[in-house]
Scaffold this active site. Structure first.
Site, PDB file in Angstrom:
ATOM      1  N   CYS A   2      33.434   2.953 -14.154  1.00 56.63           N
ATOM      2  CA  CYS A   2      33.857   3.537 -15.155  1.00 56.63           C
ATOM      3  C   CYS A   2      34.087   5.155 -14.646  1.00 56.63           C
ATOM      4  CB  CYS A   2      32.740   3.688 -16.032  1.00 56.63           C
ATOM      5  SG  CYS A   2      32.113   2.112 -16.603  1.00 56.63           S
ATOM      6  N   ARG A  27      39.959   2.994  -9.581  1.00 51.64           N
ATOM      7  CA  ARG A  27      38.524   2.736  -9.098  1.00 51.64           C
ATOM      8  C   ARG A  27      38.216   1.356  -9.883  1.00 51.64           C
ATOM      9  NH1 ARG A  27      35.102   7.923  -9.188  1.00 51.64           N
ATOM     10  NH2 ARG A  27      33.759   6.752 -10.122  1.00 51.64           N
ATOM     11  N   TRP A  74      34.349  -0.383 -17.085  1.00 46.48           N
ATOM     12  CA  TRP A  74      34.094  -1.446 -16.245  1.00 46.48           C
ATOM     13  C   TRP A  74      33.109  -2.045 -16.714  1.00 46.48           C
ATOM     14  CZ3 TRP A  74      30.547  -3.537 -12.558  1.00 46.48           C
ATOM     15  CH2 TRP A  74      31.172  -4.703 -11.724  1.00 46.48           C
ATOM     16  N   ASN A 100      29.094   6.891 -18.139  1.00 45.01           N
ATOM     17  CA  ASN A 100      29.042   6.269 -16.976  1.00 45.01           C
ATOM     18  C   ASN A 100      27.791   5.714 -16.621  1.00 45.01           C
ATOM     19  OD1 ASN A 100      31.590   6.462 -16.873  1.00 45.01           O
ATOM     20  ND2 ASN A 100      31.727   7.629 -14.864  1.00 45.01           N
ATOM     21  N   GLY A 101      27.401   4.472 -16.213  1.00 43.65           N
ATOM     22  CA  GLY A 101      25.948   4.397 -15.825  1.00 43.65           C
ATOM     23  C   GLY A 101      25.446   3.228 -16.715  1.00 43.65           C
ATOM     24  N   GLU A 481      32.987  -8.515   8.172  1.00 35.29           N
ATOM     25  CA  GLU A 481      33.963  -7.705   7.498  1.00 35.29           C
ATOM     26  C   GLU A 481      35.184  -8.300   7.277  1.00 35.29           C
ATOM     27  OE1 GLU A 481      34.140  -5.156   5.939  1.00 35.29           O
ATOM     28  OE2 GLU A 481      36.329  -4.639   5.756  1.00 35.29           O
ATOM     29  N   LYS A 485      36.828  -9.090   3.556  1.00 37.98           N
ATOM     30  CA  LYS A 485      38.150  -8.560   3.190  1.00 37.98           C
ATOM     31  C   LYS A 485      38.983  -9.876   2.361  1.00 37.98           C
ATOM     32  CE  LYS A 485      38.064  -5.423   3.310  1.00 37.98           C
ATOM     33  NZ  LYS A 485      37.250  -4.133   3.320  1.00 37.98           N
ATOM     34  N   GLU A 488      37.512 -10.226  -0.910  1.00 34.39           N
ATOM     35  CA  GLU A 488      37.863  -9.432  -1.933  1.00 34.39           C
ATOM     36  C   GLU A 488      39.250  -9.479  -2.535  1.00 34.39           C
ATOM     37  OE1 GLU A 488      36.828  -6.045   0.796  1.00 34.39           O
ATOM     38  OE2 GLU A 488      35.809  -5.323  -0.805  1.00 34.39           O
ATOM     39  N   HIS A 504      24.384 -24.342  14.343  1.00 30.78           N
ATOM     40  CA  HIS A 504      23.268 -24.606  13.450  1.00 30.78           C
ATOM     41  C   HIS A 504      23.312 -24.539  11.927  1.00 30.78           C
ATOM     42  CE1 HIS A 504      20.694 -23.686  16.766  1.00 30.78           C
ATOM     43  NE2 HIS A 504      21.509 -22.549  17.095  1.00 30.78           N
ATOM     44  N   LYS A 602      35.934   0.270  -7.326  1.00 28.80           N
ATOM     45  CA  LYS A 602      36.297   1.199  -5.915  1.00 28.80           C
ATOM     46  C   LYS A 602      34.800   1.726  -5.662  1.00 28.80           C
ATOM     47  CE  LYS A 602      38.084   2.916  -2.385  1.00 28.80           C
ATOM     48  NZ  LYS A 602      38.084   2.207  -1.120  1.00 28.80           N
TER      49      LYS A 602
HETATM   50  C1  G6P Z   1      32.717  -1.274  -3.398  1.00 33.84           C
HETATM   51  C2  G6P Z   1      33.799  -1.211  -2.881  1.00 33.84           C
HETATM   52  C3  G6P Z   1      33.947  -1.581  -1.223  1.00 33.84           C
HETATM   53  C4  G6P Z   1      32.739  -0.581  -0.690  1.00 33.84           C
HETATM   54  C5  G6P Z   1      31.667  -0.629  -1.329  1.00 33.84           C
HETATM   55  C6  G6P Z   1      30.769   0.517  -0.958  1.00 33.84           C
HETATM   56  O1  G6P Z   1      32.074  -2.643  -3.494  1.00 33.84           O
HETATM   57  O2  G6P Z   1      34.856  -2.147  -3.522  1.00 33.84           O
HETATM   58  O3  G6P Z   1      35.133  -1.461  -0.864  1.00 33.84           O
HETATM   59  O4  G6P Z   1      32.774  -0.821   0.623  1.00 33.84           O
HETATM   60  O5  G6P Z   1      31.802  -0.431  -2.736  1.00 33.84           O
HETATM   61  O6  G6P Z   1      31.212   1.584  -1.155  1.00 33.84           O
HETATM   62  P1  G6P Z   1      31.138   3.150  -0.456  1.00 33.84           P
HETATM   63  O7  G6P Z   1      31.984   4.217  -1.305  1.00 33.84           O
HETATM   64  O8  G6P Z   1      29.634   3.233  -0.636  1.00 33.84           O
HETATM   65  O9  G6P Z   1      31.490   3.046   0.819  1.00 33.84           O
END
Ligand code: G6P
Length: 607
Positions: A2, A27, A74, A100-101, A481, A485, A488, A504, A602
């Site tokens: 948001c 975001r 959001w 927000n929140g 990671e 990726k 996502e 395993h 984001k």
């Molecule tokens: C969200 C974003 C990710 C990010 C994560 C942690 O899920 O989409 O890309 O890694 O938050 O965010 P930060 O800003 O704390 O690194």
């Protein structure tokens, strides 16, 4: 997630609010809305679509409005419909609130208000706020008092901007565990949940702290602590937002642009800090706590998402280079865990945005423990940067793509620097890591030159539904990671695994439709990983190997990508770049919204 933008001043409020909301679009959001107010006149416009739609609806307006509050939502409570979009109002429609929140006690408040005769139009938690203000306004007759009383009754996390039609000269804002800033202009103020929404002309900003509210008009500002019931005096701080860095340029997507910024990212993270000729690692951000750092015997890294995986790389780095035990915990788990913590422990929070609610909550948990709290943060002036005792900025510049790429590269670079710094030069790896760090930008550039080849391989695999990423040692967190990726941005099911764990469980899934991406650097784990590949190969699982010249695969595997040689401790920086490109090209081939994947945000500002 948001976003909030509000304006009060002597020009038309619509433009700065719409521009601010557009700046927050990256975001992630699913609906948007705005309230515009002037003497005797208020309008509320909402859409279950993009900010552009709002802008179109506003374009026909003849009148000029001096006050506006806008929001990108959001969805958390209630689906992304027009009715659930903010601003929300009281039943009379003269109090407007964006939030927000999460209001955790909204059900109780709603029941209370329903009993008092209030009717609700949305499924959101937010709607209780304007209704509750209305309830208290009925008693106190003074909007500020009603606002304060409402804030005292809310539980949870919030950044709030409120406006009252009968008081078109003031915007009321408040915050608790969710950021809110007030940008200062000439005869105007812009309130927002993020400084990037303030516009490039705004050079000074007030950061609100928890339990602070502000009454904001064109030319004045009153900040009040509503917990202690006292007014606060503070000075605005300078901000610097480089708008050039946030434009797309010739790139089709931010994700690709940001991957291509990685060489510069590493450069920015090491400049002035790493001096190979003098064999020096200088971290100015840690100087104030240098003495305390001499006595630490345990490090806990807390983070979420990609930052968490950078933390896992950091665990290998700090333990190997500095010899200090490290534990990496998901912030969302750490905050509820009951574990013994001594004063010789340091908590390091890693966050690109500096605003992730779980990471903030993890830091809050140890606030009264007498424990040193450090930050590895990209966003300058963000909540985590301000709440930690000291830290090292990533200096990666703004990252707009929801999927984090260059920030991961910067975080790993900073973690390598912290590992070197904490070793006090007493590690045999000190010199090799210092010397090699300065070569990394060129080596990443060499990988980026191969992007067409990586693209070709990625396209071959874009129709698969499942993927495995495997690696050992430093490559294990990279595998995690890499899988994140791909999930996502391409919505392909992907799992990261330690190569040694294949037997395993994961081996059961291997067949010709289940490809494996193997991270295969040169080093003492090479042969062990090759044995794992043999097992996959003999079960007809397609293999893509990322390797260096010295770690070529002799088997007849499907595809391979050769990258430059580097030392083991810095291999994550090179391998991650390939994985980022691989996911990017698959997502583009699937015609997905690469920079704004569905359901993701984001900056995750709710727990
Ligand atoms: C969200 C974003 C990710 C990010 C994560 C942690 O899920 O989409 O890309 O890694 O938050 O965010 P930060 O800003 O704390 O690194």
């Amino acid at each position: 997630m948001c976003g909030i933008v509000g304006y009060i001043g002597n020009r038309s409020a619509i433009e700065p609010v719409i521009e601010g909301l557009k700046a927050l679009e990256y975001r992630g959001y699913d609906s948007a809305g705005i309230s515009i107010i002037d003497k005797n006149n208020a309008k509320l416009i909402k859409t279950a679509g993009r900010v552009e739609r709002l802008s179109e609806e506003l374009s026909g307006l003849k009148e000029s409005y001096g006050l506006a509050i806008g929001h990108t939502r959001w969805a958390t409570h209630g689906s992304p419909t027009k009715a659930n979009a903010h601003p929300h109002t009281n039943s009379k429609g003269n109090i407007f609130v964006v939030h927000n929140g999460i209001i955790e006690n909204y059900q109780d408040l709603k029941q209370f208000l329903i009993k008092k005769g209030y009717r609700f139009k949305s499924n959101t938690d937010t709607e209780v706020i304007p209704q509750l203000i209305d309830y208290h306004l009925g008693k106190t007759k003074i909007f500020l008092e009603a606002f304060k009383q409402t804030l005292r009754e809310l539980r949870g996390a919030y950044a709030i901007a409120a406006a009252y039609q009968d008081d078109p000269r003031n915007v009321y804002v408040a915050k608790l565990s969710s950021p809110l800033v007030i940008g200062v202009g000439k005869h105007e103020h812009i309130v927002a949940s993020d400084i990037s929404a303030l516009g490039s002309d705004t050079k000074k900003v007030f950061y609100l702290e928890d339990y602070e509210l502000a009454v904001v008009s064109s030319d004045s500002l009153r900040i009040h602590d509503y917990k202690k019931s006292m007014d606060i005096t503070k000075n605005p701080e300078n901000i610097q937002v480089d708008s050039k860095e946030t434009s797309l340029g010739d790139f089709p997507h931010y994700m690709l642009k940001e991957i291509f910024e990685s060489p510069q990212t590493v450069q920015s993270a090491i400049v002035g800090r790493i001096k190979p000729n003098e064999n020096i690692v200088k971290l100015g951000g840690l100087e104030s706590v240098a003495n305390q750092l001499q006595y630490i015997d345990r490090i806990i890294i807390v983070a979420c998402g990609t930052s968490y995986y950078a933390g896992l790389v950091g665990e290998y780095l700090i333990e190997e280079v500095a010899g200090i035990p490290v534990e990496v915990q998901l912030a969302s788990e750490f905050k509820y865990r009951k574990e013994p913590l001594s004063r010789s422990t340091v908590v390091i929070a890693i966050s690109q945005s500096g605003e992730t609610a779980d990471t903030i909550a993890a830091l809050n948990k140890v606030e009264d423990y007498g424990i040193l709290r450090l930050g590895i943060v990209n966003s300058v002036g963000s909540t985590i940067a301000r709440m930690t005792d000291a830290g090292v900025y990533c200096h990666a510049g703004p990252e707009k793509s929801v999927a984090s790429t260059k920030a991961f590269i910067a975080q790993v670079t900073v973690l390598a620097e912290i590992a070197l710094y904490l070793s006090n030069g007493n590690s045999s790896l000190y010199k090799p890591v210092v010397n090699e760090l300065v070569n990394v930008p060129t080596k990443i550039t060499e990988i980026l030159r191969q992007s067409e080849k990586i693209k070709k391989i990625a396209l071959k695999y874009s129709k698969y539904r499942d993927f495995l990423f495997i690696g050992r040692g430093y490559m294990y967190p990279c595998a995690l990671e890499g899988a994140l990726k791909l999930k996502e941005v391409s919505y392909i099911h992907a799992e990261g695994y330690a190569a040694g764990e294949m037997k395993h469980g994961p081996l059961a899934m291997i067949e010709r439709n289940f490809p494996t991406l193997a991270l295969l650097p040169n080093g003492n784990l090479f042969e062990k990983t090759i044995s794992n590949l043999e097992e996959i190969h003999s079960r007809k699982g397609p293999i893509i190997a990322i390797h260096s010249q010295k770690s070529r695969v002799q088997m007849n595997i499907e595809d391979s990508i050769e990258i430059p040689e580097t030392i083991e401790q810095l291999q994550p920086l090179l391998f991650a770049t390939v994985l980022q490109l691989f996911s990017y090209y698959i997502a583009v081939d699937k015609k997905l919204d690469v920079d704004k994947p569905r359901n993701l945000a984001k900056s995750v500002t709710v727990e």
